[in-house]
Enzyme design. Structure first.
Site, PDB file in Angstrom:
ATOM      1  N   HIS A 365      32.277  22.985  39.697  1.00 14.37           N
ATOM      2  CA  HIS A 365      33.186  24.129  39.807  1.00 14.37           C
ATOM      3  C   HIS A 365      33.008  24.933  41.084  1.00 14.37           C
ATOM      4  CE1 HIS A 365      34.789  24.101  35.622  1.00 14.37           C
ATOM      5  NE2 HIS A 365      33.615  23.530  35.354  1.00 14.37           N
ATOM      6  N   LYS A 556      39.479  40.006  39.379  1.00 17.50           N
ATOM      7  CA  LYS A 556      38.593  38.836  39.347  1.00 17.50           C
ATOM      8  C   LYS A 556      37.198  39.341  39.683  1.00 17.50           C
ATOM      9  CE  LYS A 556      41.247  36.990  42.644  1.00 17.50           C
ATOM     10  NZ  LYS A 556      41.525  35.614  42.343  1.00 17.50           N
ATOM     11  N   ARG A 557      36.194  38.464  39.546  1.00 21.51           N
ATOM     12  CA  ARG A 557      34.853  38.892  39.939  1.00 21.51           C
ATOM     13  C   ARG A 557      34.850  39.375  41.380  1.00 21.51           C
ATOM     14  NH1 ARG A 557      30.571  38.048  36.275  1.00 21.51           N
ATOM     15  NH2 ARG A 557      29.293  38.801  37.973  1.00 21.51           N
ATOM     16  N   LYS A 562      36.032  36.079  47.795  1.00 25.53           N
ATOM     17  CA  LYS A 562      37.340  36.385  47.201  1.00 25.53           C
ATOM     18  C   LYS A 562      38.074  37.462  47.998  1.00 25.53           C
ATOM     19  CE  LYS A 562      35.782  35.149  42.503  1.00 25.53           C
ATOM     20  NZ  LYS A 562      36.697  34.098  42.019  1.00 25.53           N
ATOM     21  N   THR A 664      42.024  30.472  38.242  1.00 28.88           N
ATOM     22  CA  THR A 664      42.864  30.300  37.060  1.00 28.88           C
ATOM     23  C   THR A 664      43.690  31.571  36.830  1.00 28.88           C
ATOM     24  OG1 THR A 664      40.890  30.875  35.803  1.00 28.88           O
ATOM     25  CG2 THR A 664      41.548  28.567  35.804  1.00 28.88           C
ATOM     26  N   LYS A 668      47.750  32.353  35.568  1.00 31.39           N
ATOM     27  CA  LYS A 668      48.220  33.307  34.553  1.00 31.39           C
ATOM     28  C   LYS A 668      49.302  34.201  35.141  1.00 31.39           C
ATOM     29  CE  LYS A 668      43.610  33.068  32.744  1.00 31.39           C
ATOM     30  NZ  LYS A 668      42.246  33.641  32.840  1.00 31.39           N
TER      31      LYS A 668
END
Ligand code: CJW
Length: 820
Positions: A365, A556-557, A562, A664, A668
């Site tokens: 992952h 998100k985290r 990110k 992911t 969504k």
């Protein structure tokens, strides 16, 4: 063989549900008063629904018993389930009767749903993926059993103090968990410490045994996983650690009561808390104990079940059993299966190795070096001496194979060795996963390609046939039908309900993008969803979003890769423009951030502090209010996303190219009709291909560019040439957002200015700002936006976890569905 399959007898009609609800409220829970009933009403309703699940659970098990069927076990340290009630009601098709029954008590479903705590047994995407997979397996009628850990404390709860993240323990079980069934009779015993010794068994064969161990009991708690309207209920088995009954009897007898009880705690601490590290800091001994505990208990469970029908004959074991390893976290399973087969069931090495490598499959992952697990040989040797021995033997045989294939290539042997030599020798868990598995997959097309061309290149050259891609997906039941009923209903009205079990069908709404009446209804639903999100932001952040503004969301985290930072820089840039009066072309925008930082990740925590400080300044400036708001939603979790994704216009997926394995959340959002502003990374690429360039705001460097760029990345030169970026950084540097704490954001400035900045924030700034501008402009054309929004939903079929799971089932598991 003729099997007696029971039928469901409990009725879903309103009267029966009401009767059961009363019974559970009065008799199971012993409640007779009517004040403060919500919490008890939640439990009573959960038990009412659970009764119906129990019947179907029994039916599912009855189907699986008797004749042999192949089964898959999904091993994961994380299952981020969120709430169960609403999902179970949807899947059992009980919405109407439940609502009516609750009305008799003066409650709404929403009232009692609010009371349910999230099962937060995961960090982020990897854990939520496991939960979506469980839903899809049950809905597709696939015999897949989840194995995980029943953490007493799930993901910590986040709050802010002066804008800084504070972590609080998440005692999610405090009011009990109506969804779990303890199954004491399936308790297993897991060994730790001790030593390994050779002995000759009664057949005169030289064997190994693991002795003088300190054992811990693994007690299973089963959670029912309902399929969607198919009378299927699969099992998620979560292990809790308990002290052995005979724990330290000797110490008891010697009168050292306190020490003996302390020993008991040592055993039970294994399942006490989820490690809150999402692709960051790792290497703690307790985490290793959790990993082995899960692997050992689960494998023993499967083997015991096998022995019941087959005795000690493992000839056909691989034909009927398959283990999917969710990242390297449960990968000790490779060595543990070898140990169980050899030491406990007397198979020789080759037989055991044949079975192991035919039953194990490993999913990677992440490519981030800091998230690639390695365990020191010393720690493994002390905690799991027999396992280390087996790992060494696996490695010796594997390296012999490498030497045979590439004679004399010593460097390659060193590169590929499961044991990394050095001052602190370490076991490379990913390599153990690859060597021990018949399948290795990445989670999006780009990611899988980068695995075979980069991180695992040597292994790909040796075993190209092992490597494959399985692009992630999310369940359309929770992530559209349940969380966005408004949108789900108009989709169903237009094309029928088939999309809920075959999301490819949602493509049929694409033509409706050209229907003005449909577009108007689409926007109406979006507006309602924005109202709900707006209300939540007011309640949790005390920030008022303007309903007509773009709802621009990144949840998100918190991680440097990110690039929440890039998002904040954009907000500061808009703020700077507005305060200078340069408002031409600025479209009102409400920016929402949310996410947790690993408690030990200082820079991620500082990014939260920056976001909170910027939001204070931005939101308190009345001149800015017309154009811009920023809120940081505390304690982002599964249930927040259920409100957030339906109400979002613009989804931020802005990771540095090559760093986000898949994502992911991106799926969504698109499923719920948000447009994406994103980099060429992870599953974004596949989303872009599905929706078309005109319905996606693409920006930034690509993986290939970054490889070239890195050598000559000069953030300071970029900053010098970009007046906007200069102004933004100056505002941070001069303390505009930290009046009372000068200099606190220096580490952030340094990270941006650092020529070695791996996240390329400065390099992508211009392209991000310009693309944000294009997105804002597009938003002003309501018709065009609505079209794009519909097309995003229409194109989301591929991103259903049903599709992902069918790919796993057909290509890796070779698993057929058990139709009921
Ligand atoms: O997995 C998702 C992807 C996403 C990726 C995430 C992931 O970042 O892009 O959509 C589902 O495929 N999570 C982790 N790696 N990749 C992850 C999670 C928890 C971890 C960890 C890595 C916990 C530890 C270490 C590494 C630890 O030691 O506690």
């Amino acid at each position: 063989m003729d099997k007696k399959i029971p039928e469901p007898v409990l009725s879903n009609d309103h009267q029966e549900v009401t009767k059961d609800l009363h019974r559970h409220f009065n008799f199971t829970l012993g409640r007779f008063d009517t004040d403060d009933i919500r919490g008890y009403m939640l439990t009573a309703m959960a038990l009412t629904v659970r009764d119906r699940l129990m019947e179907r659970w029994r039916i599912t098990k009855a189907h699986e018993q008797g004749d042999k069927i192949r089964k898959v076990y999904y091993l994961s340290l994380e299952f981020l389930l969120g709430r169960s009630l609403g999902n179970a009601i949807l899947n059992l098709n009980m919405q109407d009767s439940v609502r009516q029954a609750l009305a008799d008590f003066g409650c709404t479903l929403e009232d009692i749903e609010m009371e349910e705590k999230d099962a937060g047994l995961g960090n982020g995407g990897l854990g939520r993926l496991a939960a979506c997979f469980m839903d899809s397996c049950a809905s597709l009628g696939l015999p897949v059993i989840g194995y995980g850990i029943r953490y007493e404390y799930g993901m910590f709860q986040q709050s802010f103090q002066q804008g800084r993240q504070i972590e609080q323990p998440d005692h999610w079980l405090i009011a009990g968990n109506p969804w779990e069934i303890e199954r004491n009779n399936h308790t297993r015993r897991v060994k730790f410490y001790g030593r390994s010794e050779p002995f000759t068994n009664d057949k005169g064969k030289l064997c190994m045994r693991w002795v003088d161990t300190q054992d811990v009991l693994a007690v299973p708690y089963d959670m029912p996983i309902p399929g969607y309207k198919n009378n299927k209920v699969n099992t998620l088995r979560l292990w809790k650690a308990a002290a052995t009954e005979e724990f330290n009897l000797q110490e008891f007898n010697e009168g050292d009561y306190a020490d003996a009880v302390a020993q008991k705690n040592l055993a039970e601490e294994i399942t006490m808390v989820l490690y809150p590290n999402d692709s960051s800091e790792n290497g703690k001994e307790l985490r290793l104990r959790q990993q082995y505990f899960l692997a050992s208990a689960s494998l023993q469970d499967v083997i015991e079940d096998w022995i019941k029908d087959n005795g000690d004959n493992f000839e056909a074991f691989a034909q009927y059993n398959c283990f999917q390893l969710n990242d390297t976290h449960p990968t000790l399973a490779v060595a543990e299966l070898m140990r169980l087969l050899m030491d406990e069931h007397e198979l020789d090495w080759d037989k055991a190795w044949g079975i192991t490598t035919e039953t194990m499959a490993y999913t990677n992952h992440t490519l981030l070096p800091e998230a690639l697990e390695k365990w020191s040989v010393e720690l493994l040797g002390e905690l799991l001496p027999r396992i280390l021995e087996i790992v060494y033997e696996i490695n010796a045989r594997f390296l012999a194979l490498v030497a045979h294939r590439w004679p004399g290539d010593v460097d390659r042997q060193r590169r590929m060795s499961i044991i990394e030599e050095g001052t602190i020798p370490q076991v490379r868990m990913a390599y153990l996963g690859i060597v021990g598995s018949f399948s290795v997959n990445g989670v999006a097309a780009l990611h899988s390609k980068l695995l075979t061309t980069g991180l695992f290149k040597d292994f790909y050259e040796l075993w190209p046939e092992k490597f494959n891609n399985k692009t992630n997906g999310v369940t359309p039941r929770r992530w559209l039908a349940h969380c966005n009923r408004g949108l789900g209903d108009i989709v169903t009205e237009a094309i029928g309900p088939g999309w809920k079990t075959d999301l490819a069908e949602i493509e049929k709404i694409r033509p409706f993008a050209d229907d003005p009446e449909f577009r108007a209804r689409w926007l109406e639903v979006k507006r309602k969803n924005k109202e709900a999100l707006r209300a939540r932001v007011i309640r949790k952040c005390n920030v008022e979003f303007d309903l007509d503004s773009i709802f621009d969301v990144q949840v998100k985290r918190i991680h440097e890769y990110k690039r929440q930072l890039l998002n904040i820089l954009h907000v500061i840039h808009l703020y700077d423009r507005i305060t200078r009066g340069d408002v031409a072309g600025i479209v009102p925008r409400s920016v929402l951030l949310g996410g947790k930082a690993a408690p030990g990740y200082a820079l991620a925590k500082l990014i939260i502090k920056l976001a909170n400080n910027v939001s204070q300044v931005v939101n308190s400036d009345v001149l800015v209010a017309k154009y811009l708001r920023l809120a940081f939603l505390p304690n982002y979790r599964v249930k927040s996303m259920e409100v957030i994704c339906p109400g979002t216009d613009l989804s931020e997926q802005i990771s540095t190219a090559g760093k986000e394995a898949s994502g992911t959340g991106n799926m969504k959002f698109m499923m719920n009709g948000a447009l994406t502003i994103g980099t060429y990374d992870g599953a974004n690429i596949e989303i872009l291909e599905a929706v078309g360039e005109e319905n996606f705001f693409l920006f930034g460097l690509r993986v290939e560019d970054i490889a070239d760029y890195r050598m000559q990345n000069q953030p300071n030169a970029i900053i010098e040439q970009d007046e906007d970026l200069q102004r933004v950084l100056r505002l941070i540097e001069c303390g505009h957002f930290s009046m009372f704490e000068p200099g606190i954001f220096d580490p952030i400035i340094q990270s941006i200015r650092n020529p070695m900045d791996p996240w390329m924030v400065a390099a992508d700034f211009r392209s991000y700002i310009d693309t944000q501008h294009i997105a804002a402009e597009a938003f002003t054309d309501k018709d065009r936006w609505a079209r794009s929004s519909i097309i995003n939903t229409a194109a989301s079929g591929y991103f259903s976890s049903d599709r992902t799971i069918m790919d796993y089932a057909n290509e890796i598991w070779k698993l057929k569905s058990c139709k009921l």
